[in-house]
Design a protein around this motif. Structure first.
Motif, PDB file in Angstrom:
ATOM      1  N   ILE A 207       0.836  -1.196   0.000  1.00 22.25           N
ATOM      2  CA  ILE A 207       0.000   0.000   0.000  1.00 22.25           C
ATOM      3  C   ILE A 207       0.870   1.245   0.000  1.00 22.25           C
ATOM      4  CG2 ILE A 207      -0.207  -0.123   2.537  1.00 22.25           C
ATOM      5  CD1 ILE A 207      -2.969   1.233   2.211  1.00 22.25           C
ATOM      6  N   THR A 208       0.519   2.207  -0.864  1.00 24.54           N
ATOM      7  CA  THR A 208       1.149   3.523  -0.864  1.00 24.54           C
ATOM      8  C   THR A 208       0.109   4.551  -0.424  1.00 24.54           C
ATOM      9  OG1 THR A 208       2.817   3.027  -2.545  1.00 24.54           O
ATOM     10  CG2 THR A 208       2.144   5.329  -2.343  1.00 24.54           C
ATOM     11  N   VAL A 209       0.512   5.431   0.485  1.00 19.29           N
ATOM     12  CA  VAL A 209      -0.410   6.433   1.035  1.00 19.29           C
ATOM     13  C   VAL A 209       0.039   7.835   0.629  1.00 19.29           C
ATOM     14  CG1 VAL A 209      -1.380   7.439   3.145  1.00 19.29           C
ATOM     15  CG2 VAL A 209      -1.021   4.961   2.988  1.00 19.29           C
ATOM     16  N   LEU A 210      -0.913   8.628   0.123  1.00 18.05           N
ATOM     17  CA  LEU A 210      -0.690  10.042  -0.169  1.00 18.05           C
ATOM     18  C   LEU A 210      -1.484  10.888   0.826  1.00 18.05           C
ATOM     19  CD1 LEU A 210      -1.089  10.183  -4.082  1.00 18.05           C
ATOM     20  CD2 LEU A 210       0.939   9.587  -2.747  1.00 18.05           C
ATOM     21  N   ARG A 211      -0.933  12.066   1.153  1.00 16.99           N
ATOM     22  CA  ARG A 211      -1.669  13.020   1.982  1.00 16.99           C
ATOM     23  C   ARG A 211      -1.343  14.429   1.520  1.00 16.99           C
ATOM     24  NH1 ARG A 211       0.053  11.890   7.137  1.00 16.99           N
ATOM     25  NH2 ARG A 211       1.388  13.709   7.433  1.00 16.99           N
ATOM     26  N   ASP A 212      -2.371  15.200   1.205  1.00 16.99           N
ATOM     27  CA  ASP A 212      -2.187  16.589   0.748  1.00 16.99           C
ATOM     28  C   ASP A 212      -1.198  16.676  -0.413  1.00 16.99           C
ATOM     29  OD1 ASP A 212      -3.936  17.411   2.761  1.00 16.99           O
ATOM     30  OD2 ASP A 212      -2.308  17.670   4.202  1.00 16.99           O
ATOM     31  N   GLY A 213      -1.308  15.715  -1.351  1.00 17.20           N
ATOM     32  CA  GLY A 213      -0.470  15.749  -2.547  1.00 17.20           C
ATOM     33  C   GLY A 213       0.961  15.310  -2.336  1.00 17.20           C
ATOM     34  N   GLN A 214       1.266  14.766  -1.167  1.00 19.50           N
ATOM     35  CA  GLN A 214       2.637  14.330  -0.878  1.00 19.50           C
ATOM     36  C   GLN A 214       2.677  12.835  -0.582  1.00 19.50           C
ATOM     37  OE1 GLN A 214       4.998  16.893   1.696  1.00 19.50           O
ATOM     38  NE2 GLN A 214       3.462  18.502   1.526  1.00 19.50           N
ATOM     39  N   TYR A 215       3.825  12.238  -0.899  1.00 19.12           N
ATOM     40  CA  TYR A 215       4.056  10.813  -0.640  1.00 19.12           C
ATOM     41  C   TYR A 215       4.357  10.626   0.841  1.00 19.12           C
ATOM     42  CZ  TYR A 215       6.696   6.381  -0.643  1.00 19.12           C
ATOM     43  OH  TYR A 215       7.154   5.117  -0.387  1.00 19.12           O
ATOM     44  N   ILE A 216       3.566   9.787   1.512  1.00 20.51           N
ATOM     45  CA  ILE A 216       3.761   9.542   2.940  1.00 20.51           C
ATOM     46  C   ILE A 216       4.571   8.261   3.173  1.00 20.51           C
ATOM     47  CG2 ILE A 216       2.620   9.188   5.170  1.00 20.51           C
ATOM     48  CD1 ILE A 216       2.327  12.021   3.945  1.00 20.51           C
ATOM     49  N   GLY A 217       4.294   7.224   2.380  1.00 16.89           N
ATOM     50  CA  GLY A 217       5.065   5.996   2.546  1.00 16.89           C
ATOM     51  C   GLY A 217       4.421   4.815   1.860  1.00 16.89           C
ATOM     52  N   THR A 218       5.181   3.726   1.766  1.00 20.36           N
ATOM     53  CA  THR A 218       4.702   2.454   1.209  1.00 20.36           C
ATOM     54  C   THR A 218       4.962   1.360   2.231  1.00 20.36           C
ATOM     55  OG1 THR A 218       5.157   3.165  -1.058  1.00 20.36           O
ATOM     56  CG2 THR A 218       4.949   0.792  -0.684  1.00 20.36           C
ATOM     57  N   GLU A 219       3.958   0.527   2.473  1.00 19.76           N
ATOM     58  CA  GLU A 219       4.070  -0.537   3.463  1.00 19.76           C
ATOM     59  C   GLU A 219       3.603  -1.860   2.873  1.00 19.76           C
ATOM     60  OE1 GLU A 219       5.275  -0.190   6.494  1.00 19.76           O
ATOM     61  OE2 GLU A 219       5.350   2.013   6.662  1.00 19.76           O
ATOM     62  N   ASN A 220       4.176  -2.963   3.373  1.00 14.68           N
ATOM     63  CA  ASN A 220       3.629  -4.282   3.078  1.00 14.68           C
ATOM     64  C   ASN A 220       2.354  -4.450   3.891  1.00 14.68           C
ATOM     65  OD1 ASN A 220       5.744  -5.230   1.379  1.00 14.68           O
ATOM     66  ND2 ASN A 220       7.009  -5.546   3.197  1.00 14.68           N
ATOM     67  N   ILE A 221       1.291  -4.920   3.244  1.00 14.79           N
ATOM     68  CA  ILE A 221       0.013  -5.099   3.940  1.00 14.79           C
ATOM     69  C   ILE A 221       0.178  -6.014   5.155  1.00 14.79           C
ATOM     70  CG2 ILE A 221      -2.277  -6.181   3.755  1.00 14.79           C
ATOM     71  CD1 ILE A 221      -2.252  -3.426   2.533  1.00 14.79           C
ATOM     72  N   ALA A 222       0.997  -7.046   5.014  1.00 14.66           N
ATOM     73  CA  ALA A 222       1.183  -8.015   6.096  1.00 14.66           C
ATOM     74  C   ALA A 222       1.856  -7.398   7.322  1.00 14.66           C
ATOM     75  CB  ALA A 222       2.011  -9.199   5.596  1.00 14.66           C
TER      76      ALA A 222
END
Length: 493
Positions: A207-222
């Motif tokens: 999963i990759t998360v964006l907030r306010d047009g910025q990259y917050i991070g990528t995590e393994n779902i597990a």
């Protein structure tokens, strides 16, 4: 995608955004409405040109000028906003711009297109859509299945699915997930955009998360959790998903007796009380929306009685329902709930002309006062009443729909899929608005296909199966298994 930047009229919408998708991966892209997800997808497919940054497909840098070029490279997007042509058949929609002909004659091979349409739908496990059906006559959920089938018919390497299950039943979602797993095994990559956290944790790998047009991070779902993802999305702990209900429930407001519409539903009888939220569950096609549309006057009933505070109502048109104090928020806010190309002010004014007029003329001071009060009351994130509705996020658009009906001070408010396509933060805000309304005595009927929502928000839950009420549960008695048993016509335990 590396260091992607995009600004519109000086407003930075994407700032140094990253997205890496591996072959055969289901990769979730999440963020609140307005976080930049849709803009990032539009940059990927050439709808918007990036200001700077690099996009590589299979290690090679690409610059797409339009979506057709992206499609030629195997990138297909299933948009949240349906691209169905309503007056064409399912087959015609399936092969729009890709007609099959007899050799070079230019004569359409209608039989072959019809057969392939049927094959594409069967591949998704869809049996209740016919190739010759007129697309506009079908429900939103069925139209969504046509979109998905159309995308899967191509030889895609990367499919972007934007809220693909928002209007689907549990059965349709299960079929879709089976297809998604099959595509994954074939090496097809999927970018999966959804606000349904349960789905993300069920089928996605990363999963990759964006907030306010910025990259917050990528995590393994597990390696992550619901709360961790919510914190990444909103920058804070959200707390409980559903606000506590402590409303005092009063007398019966709306009572339905033996309501019938031939071919759709029959013998429908129920009531809703002051300050109560009555959840309505059931599979798509069960008749939930049709029952509520009949109560509101969108459809003419064949039999039955509608009572308000014990007095029979004569509802032949939505205007009759509005006069009686009934509001209706449709599941399809873009075409039935809003005039999308006009301002917030004009949308709110449409249902409140009586309140803001004097001798048939709109009083601007009254109109401004009402609009400003509703914007403030519902915390609509906007520059003001003149902002166009289409420029708002999905959650704020839905708040505008709610605002339209609050102006009439409804006694009963019918909500059809009120949080469809709305992010997790905005969902909680809508639940809070519902609680505030019930505290002031408004009776709410809420149709929802999300069982956690039905269980988390409702005081009682009415389940519809094939046009009939199969069961009614108190909140304390209900669970997902009981509701699904009733929704599928199973035997009560």
């Amino acid at each position: 995608m590396k260091n992607i930047n995009k600004a519109f009229s000086g407003n930075q919408v994407l700032q140094n955004v990253q997205l890496e998708v591996r072959r055969g991966e289901i990769h979730a892209l999440m963020g609140e409405n307005g976080a930049g997800k849709s803009t990032l997808v539009k940059v990927l497919t050439g709808i918007h040109q990036r200001d700077n940054g690099v996009i590589k497909i299979n290690g090679q840098e690409v610059i797409f000028s339009n979506p057709k070029q992206a499609e030629e490279k195997g990138i297909i997007v299933i948009h949240q906003e349906l691209n169905i042509i309503p007056y064409l058949t399912v087959t015609q929609n399936m092969f729009l711009g890709k007609d099959l002909t007899y050799g070079k004659t230019g004569i359409l091979n209608k039989k072959e297109m019809r057969n392939k349409t049927e094959q594409n739908l069967r591949r998704l496990g869809v049996k209740n859509i016919h190739p010759d059906d007129i697309a506009g006559d079908l429900s939103v959920g069925k139209q969504q299945m046509i979109e998905i089938a159309r995308a899967l018919a191509t030889n895609a390497e990367l499919i972007v699915m934007d809220e693909p299950t928002a209007a689907l039943t549990d059965r349709e979602i299960k079929s879709l997930f089976e297809v998604v797993d099959s595509l994954k095994e074939q090496g097809v990559s999927i970018i999966y955009i959804s606000h349904r956290m349960e789905e993300i944790f069920e089928i996605c790998d990363r999963i990759t998360v964006l907030r306010d047009g910025q990259y917050i991070g990528t995590e393994n779902i597990a390696d992550t959790s619901f709360q961790a993802i919510v914190k990444m999305m909103v920058g804070r702990e959200l707390g409980e998903r559903f606000p506590e209900r402590d409303t005092m429930i009063g007398d019966i407001v709306l009572e339905i007796e033996n309501l019938e519409k031939t071919g759709l539903f029959k013998n429908i009888g129920f009531h809703v009380k002051e300050g109560e939220i009555l959840g309505v569950a059931g599979l798509m096609g069960a008749g939930r929306t049709e029952i509520m549309e009949t109560i509101f006057g969108f459809r003419k009933k064949d039999n039955g009685m509608i009572k308000m505070h014990g007095e029979p109502l004569s509802i032949n048109h939505p205007s009759d329902a509005v006069k009686a104090g009934i509001g209706f928020i449709s599941e399809d806010r873009k075409t039935k709930g809003l005039v999308i190309d006009t301002s917030i002010r004009k949308n709110i004014a449409l249902t409140n002309l009586k309140t803001i007029s004097n001798k048939g003329m709109i009083t601007q001071s009254k109109e401004k006062k009402l609009v400003d009060e509703l914007i403030q009351r519902l915390h609509i994130r906007t520059t003001g009443g003149e902002q166009e509705v289409k420029s708002l996020s999905g959650g704020n658009q839905q708040k505008v729909v709610i605002a339209k009906w609050l102006g009439i001070q409804p006694k009963v408010l019918i909500l059809d899929e009120p949080t469809r396509g709305v992010d997790v933060g905005a969902k909680k805000e809508i639940y809070t608005i519902m609680n505030q309304l019930t505290k002031s005595g408004v009776a709410i009927i809420m149709i929802s296909s999300e069982l956690p929502e039905v269980l988390g928000v409702s005081d009682r839950i009415m389940v519809i199966h094939e046009g009939k009420i199969s069961d009614v549960f108190k909140r304390s008695e209900a669970d997902q298994e009981k509701i699904m048993t009733a929704a599928t016509g199973g035997v009560k335990s």
